[in-house]
Design a protein around this motif. Sequence first.
Motif, PDB file in Angstrom:
ATOM      1  N   HIS A 152      -1.095-111.349 -18.297  1.00 33.62           N
ATOM      2  CA  HIS A 152      -0.827-110.814 -17.393  1.00 33.62           C
ATOM      3  C   HIS A 152       0.054-111.014 -16.321  1.00 33.62           C
ATOM      4  N   SER A 153       0.304-109.471 -15.934  1.00 31.04           N
ATOM      5  CA  SER A 153       1.913-109.202 -15.459  1.00 31.04           C
ATOM      6  C   SER A 153       2.684-110.149 -14.368  1.00 31.04           C
ATOM      7  N   MET A 154       4.004-110.174 -13.991  1.00 33.69           N
ATOM      8  CA  MET A 154       3.754-110.956 -13.020  1.00 33.69           C
ATOM      9  C   MET A 154       3.892-110.736 -11.970  1.00 33.69           C
ATOM     10  N   PRO A 155       3.040-109.263 -11.416  1.00 34.42           N
ATOM     11  CA  PRO A 155       2.429-109.154 -10.423  1.00 34.42           C
ATOM     12  C   PRO A 155       1.473-110.051 -10.097  1.00 34.42           C
ATOM     13  N   GLN A 156       0.402-110.207 -11.070  1.00 31.34           N
ATOM     14  CA  GLN A 156      -1.189-110.637 -11.094  1.00 31.34           C
ATOM     15  C   GLN A 156      -0.227-111.753 -11.119  1.00 31.34           C
ATOM     16  N   VAL A 157       0.565-112.465 -11.724  1.00 33.19           N
ATOM     17  CA  VAL A 157       0.840-113.806 -11.777  1.00 33.19           C
ATOM     18  C   VAL A 157       0.861-114.020 -10.868  1.00 33.19           C
ATOM     19  N   ARG A 158       1.921-113.416  -9.867  1.00 34.70           N
ATOM     20  CA  ARG A 158       3.023-113.515  -8.658  1.00 34.70           C
ATOM     21  C   ARG A 158       1.190-113.394  -7.243  1.00 34.70           C
ATOM     22  N   GLU A 159       0.026-112.587  -7.899  1.00 34.64           N
ATOM     23  CA  GLU A 159      -0.710-112.538  -6.728  1.00 34.64           C
ATOM     24  C   GLU A 159      -1.194-114.130  -6.814  1.00 34.64           C
ATOM     25  N   GLU A 160      -1.800-115.254  -8.471  1.00 35.60           N
ATOM     26  CA  GLU A 160      -2.830-115.395  -7.913  1.00 35.60           C
ATOM     27  C   GLU A 160      -1.938-116.994  -6.996  1.00 35.60           C
ATOM     28  N   PHE A 161      -1.018-117.082  -7.387  1.00 34.32           N
ATOM     29  CA  PHE A 161      -0.039-117.895  -6.717  1.00 34.32           C
ATOM     30  C   PHE A 161       0.249-117.969  -5.417  1.00 34.32           C
ATOM     31  N   LYS A 196       7.671-116.538 -15.641  1.00 31.39           N
ATOM     32  CA  LYS A 196       6.053-116.126 -15.131  1.00 31.39           C
ATOM     33  C   LYS A 196       5.112-116.976 -15.930  1.00 31.39           C
ATOM     34  N   ASP A 197       6.035-117.909 -16.666  1.00 31.96           N
ATOM     35  CA  ASP A 197       5.340-118.758 -17.284  1.00 31.96           C
ATOM     36  C   ASP A 197       5.182-120.176 -16.419  1.00 31.96           C
ATOM     37  N   ALA A 198       6.109-120.784 -16.096  1.00 32.03           N
ATOM     38  CA  ALA A 198       6.182-121.638 -15.267  1.00 32.03           C
ATOM     39  C   ALA A 198       5.517-120.590 -13.751  1.00 32.03           C
ATOM     40  N   LEU A 199       5.313-119.618 -13.041  1.00 31.92           N
ATOM     41  CA  LEU A 199       4.396-119.649 -11.808  1.00 31.92           C
ATOM     42  C   LEU A 199       3.272-120.105 -12.542  1.00 31.92           C
ATOM     43  N   SER A 200       2.798-119.343 -13.392  1.00 30.98           N
ATOM     44  CA  SER A 200       1.294-119.796 -14.045  1.00 30.98           C
ATOM     45  C   SER A 200       1.112-121.347 -13.873  1.00 30.98           C
ATOM     46  N   HIS A 201       2.218-122.019 -15.019  1.00 26.27           N
ATOM     47  CA  HIS A 201       1.873-123.494 -14.748  1.00 26.27           C
ATOM     48  C   HIS A 201       1.441-123.828 -12.917  1.00 26.27           C
ATOM     49  N   ILE A 202       2.696-123.111 -11.910  1.00 31.95           N
ATOM     50  CA  ILE A 202       2.587-124.064 -10.848  1.00 31.95           C
ATOM     51  C   ILE A 202       1.348-123.771 -10.235  1.00 31.95           C
ATOM     52  N   SER A 203       0.298-122.278 -10.352  1.00 32.70           N
ATOM     53  CA  SER A 203      -0.371-121.902  -9.853  1.00 32.70           C
ATOM     54  C   SER A 203      -1.759-122.579 -10.407  1.00 32.70           C
ATOM     55  N   ALA A 204      -1.403-123.112 -11.637  1.00 29.04           N
ATOM     56  CA  ALA A 204      -2.648-123.412 -12.256  1.00 29.04           C
ATOM     57  C   ALA A 204      -3.002-124.815 -11.301  1.00 29.04           C
ATOM     58  N   TRP A 205      -1.818-125.765 -11.031  1.00 29.32           N
ATOM     59  CA  TRP A 205      -2.154-126.763 -10.496  1.00 29.32           C
ATOM     60  C   TRP A 205      -1.997-127.283  -9.431  1.00 29.32           C
ATOM     61  N   GLU A 206      -1.619-125.600  -8.604  1.00 30.06           N
ATOM     62  CA  GLU A 206      -2.120-125.523  -7.023  1.00 30.06           C
ATOM     63  C   GLU A 206      -4.009-125.781  -7.100  1.00 30.06           C
ATOM     64  N   ILE A 207      -4.230-124.826  -7.329  1.00 28.84           N
ATOM     65  CA  ILE A 207      -5.997-124.457  -7.588  1.00 28.84           C
ATOM     66  C   ILE A 207      -6.769-125.659  -8.132  1.00 28.84           C
ATOM     67  N   GLU A 208      -6.154-126.469  -9.603  1.00 30.76           N
ATOM     68  CA  GLU A 208      -6.671-127.340  -9.640  1.00 30.76           C
ATOM     69  C   GLU A 208      -6.741-129.209  -8.242  1.00 30.76           C
ATOM     70  N   ALA A 209      -5.122-128.490  -8.104  1.00 33.93           N
ATOM     71  CA  ALA A 209      -5.499-130.091  -6.855  1.00 33.93           C
ATOM     72  C   ALA A 209      -5.904-129.340  -5.955  1.00 33.93           C
ATOM     73  N   GLY A 210      -6.710-128.144  -5.502  1.00 36.10           N
ATOM     74  CA  GLY A 210      -7.317-127.689  -4.913  1.00 36.10           C
ATOM     75  C   GLY A 210      -8.624-128.088  -4.677  1.00 36.10           C
ATOM     76  N   ARG A 211      -9.339-127.915  -5.525  1.00 36.36           N
ATOM     77  CA  ARG A 211     -10.233-128.052  -6.670  1.00 36.36           C
ATOM     78  C   ARG A 211     -10.875-130.084  -6.058  1.00 36.36           C
ATOM     79  N   ILE A 212      -9.411-130.861  -6.451  1.00 36.50           N
ATOM     80  CA  ILE A 212      -9.444-131.749  -6.388  1.00 36.50           C
ATOM     81  C   ILE A 212      -9.671-132.201  -4.646  1.00 36.50           C
ATOM     82  N   ILE A 213      -9.216-131.790  -3.975  1.00 42.03           N
ATOM     83  CA  ILE A 213      -9.000-132.407  -2.667  1.00 42.03           C
ATOM     84  C   ILE A 213     -11.095-132.092  -2.151  1.00 42.03           C
TER      85      ILE A 213
END
Length: 151
Positions: free
Chosen positions: A90-99, A41-58
């Motif tokens: 956040h629960s795993m389903p919440q983190v997955r939803e954000e991902f 779940k922590d790794a998925l949180s990290h992946i989501s955060a980077w994808e969100i950040e890259a989207g903002r930068i793009i």
Amino acid sequence: MKKTELQEKVSVSHEGLVDALEGLSEEEATRKGLTAEWSIKDALSHISAWEIEAGRIIVEIQNGTWKPQRLNSELIDEFNRQAVESRQGHSMPQVREEFDAAHREMERLIETLPDEVDESTPTYKYIEAVTFKHFAHHGAMIEEYKKGVGG
């Protein structure tokens, strides 16, 4: 690179990561051990955060407002720490939803690119780093972890 080729690379790597996540219980996903400090779940949180950040930068690149920042390991470690810490409740389903939402937005942004995408541009490099390279790296880690715990 053709945009369709980029979309295919992103899609295939995303599917690989999603496949690695399949069948995990909340307990399995939240148990530390993927790394010394992180759960899946922590790794998925990290992946989501980077994808969100890259989207903002793009978006900033597309709008002409982007101010490049040199990233070093200290800044990256702090970003990762905050990404995981801010999602601890956040629960795993919440983190997955954000991902899933972050990835849909990335797909939408990729769709806005020209038919030919220059691989030397910051836009391409951000997409490469946070999608197909990142997904493959963490997907492989998760698969290896699951083998080790009998998953």
